[in-house]
Scaffold this motif. Structure first.
Motif, PDB file in Angstrom:
ATOM      1  N   SER A 163       3.944  -0.291 -10.209  1.00 45.80           N
ATOM      2  CA  SER A 163       4.689   0.095  -9.008  1.00 45.80           C
ATOM      3  C   SER A 163       4.527  -0.933  -7.895  1.00 45.80           C
ATOM      4  CB  SER A 163       4.222   1.468  -8.509  1.00 45.80           C
ATOM      5  OG  SER A 163       2.834   1.436  -8.184  1.00 45.80           O
ATOM      6  N   THR A 164       4.133  -2.158  -8.242  1.00 47.17           N
ATOM      7  CA  THR A 164       3.976  -3.228  -7.252  1.00 47.17           C
ATOM      8  C   THR A 164       5.324  -3.894  -7.002  1.00 47.17           C
ATOM      9  OG1 THR A 164       1.726  -3.666  -8.046  1.00 47.17           O
ATOM     10  CG2 THR A 164       2.770  -5.355  -6.671  1.00 47.17           C
ATOM     11  N   ARG A 199       2.270   1.875  -3.466  1.00 48.15           N
ATOM     12  CA  ARG A 199       1.220   2.344  -4.369  1.00 48.15           C
ATOM     13  C   ARG A 199       0.868   3.800  -4.094  1.00 48.15           C
ATOM     14  NH1 ARG A 199      -2.067  -1.395  -3.588  1.00 48.15           N
ATOM     15  NH2 ARG A 199      -3.290  -0.454  -1.909  1.00 48.15           N
ATOM     16  N   ASP A 204       1.284   6.986  -6.545  1.00 44.28           N
ATOM     17  CA  ASP A 204       0.117   7.815  -6.890  1.00 44.28           C
ATOM     18  C   ASP A 204       0.364   9.282  -6.540  1.00 44.28           C
ATOM     19  OD1 ASP A 204      -1.233   5.597  -7.798  1.00 44.28           O
ATOM     20  OD2 ASP A 204      -2.446   5.341  -5.983  1.00 44.28           O
ATOM     21  N   ASP A 220       0.826  -1.215   0.000  1.00 47.71           N
ATOM     22  CA  ASP A 220       0.000   0.000   0.000  1.00 47.71           C
ATOM     23  C   ASP A 220       0.860   1.265   0.000  1.00 47.71           C
ATOM     24  OD1 ASP A 220      -2.225  -1.600   0.034  1.00 47.71           O
ATOM     25  OD2 ASP A 220      -2.647  -1.332   2.169  1.00 47.71           O
TER      26      ASP A 220
END
Length: 276
Positions: free
Chosen positions: A221-222, A110, A114, A107
């Motif tokens: 972007s994982t 991510r 973002d 998370d």
């Protein structure tokens, strides 16, 4: 793909408590006009926080970010990823703590991506920077490594086989190259192409923070995640003293050796000493 890859435990575990971690760094600009690498060394993750949560005790964080097409993505990640991680860190201890920490890492990557893309898209002209990321998070005696791109993490461990003792290196990261089958298939399914080993013939990595113009082409972007338990067997040479100067010198020598062998890119080396 094994997203949550756990390393095998050493045969002998004899810990007396959480490890004492110290970070050292060495860097070289190479042939680049500017230094686009950024790093973070936080043996205590609570240090930059004004009101640190109690659940962050015995938590350490070390990271390196290799920028491309500029320094803005790597600088942003170095300034914000650990703060987002601290904010999202599990508030209560539970049987599912390991899964919650891994989810927290996913998370945090991510959201950092973002947030940067939102800032990048608001600029005129739009920022096109991107960066790799390799982050080490140590919670008590468990080490979690999250990585994007092609920066690597390695653990040195002493193994005992009978009366023989040997030092082995264990990979803690996975390279994200667009020529790898799983990476290439994802890019192609998203409508992108891989030419000359690069996304659209331009980008060398298949996962990154930033790079907004490539996100529609399957660049994600994982991060890959791996974890292991740190023990007193995790050291390079037990006969060495813990003098800071020698560790810093080792980082500088390794960075210089990379440049000497022809690496034209920026080079950053982080060494984390582990003591029990």
């Amino acid at each position: 793909m094994d997203l949550f890859g756990d390393l095998p435990e050493p045969s002998c575990i004899c810990n007396k408590g959480p490890p004492v971690l110290r970070g050292y760094v060495g860097s070289r600009r190479g042939e680049r006009d500017e230094m686009q690498d950024f790093h973070v060394l936080l043996p205590n993750l609570t240090d930059p926080l004004t009101t640190p949560p109690t659940q962050l005790c015995d938590v350490s964080y070390f990271a390196v970010f290799d920028g491309h097409r500029g320094e803005r993505a790597s600088r942003f990640a170095a300034e914000h990823l650990h703060l987002t991680l601290a904010q999202k860190f599990p508030r209560k201890s539970s049987e599912n703590l390991d899964k919650l920490i891994k989810k927290c890492l996913l998370d945090s990557f991510r959201q950092t991506d973002d947030d940067f893309l939102k800032k990048a898209s608001s600029q005129k002209p739009v920022w096109k920077d991107g960066c790799t990321a390799t982050c080490l998070l140590v919670v008590h005696t468990t080490a979690y490594v999250a990585n994007l791109g092609d920066s690597r993490a390695v653990l040195c461990r002493v193994e005992e086989v009978g009366e023989e003792r040997r030092v082995v290196s264990l990979a803690l990261s996975r390279e994200h190259n667009p020529t790898l089958y799983e990476e290439r298939i994802r890019i192609q399914r998203a409508g992108g192409t891989v030419r000359e080993g690069r996304v659209l013939g331009i980008l060398e990595v298949s996962r990154s923070l930033g790079d907004g113009q490539y996100k529609r082409c399957g660049v994600i972007s994982t991060p890959d995640l791996r974890s292991c338990t740190l023990t007193s067997a995790d050291r390079y040479d037990e006969t060495r003293t813990n003098e800071e100067g020698q560790y810093e010198a080792a980082c500088q020598r390794l960075a210089s050796e990379a440049v000497r062998r022809g690496c034209a890119d920026n080079v950053t080396v982080i060494l984390v000493s582990i003591g029990f």
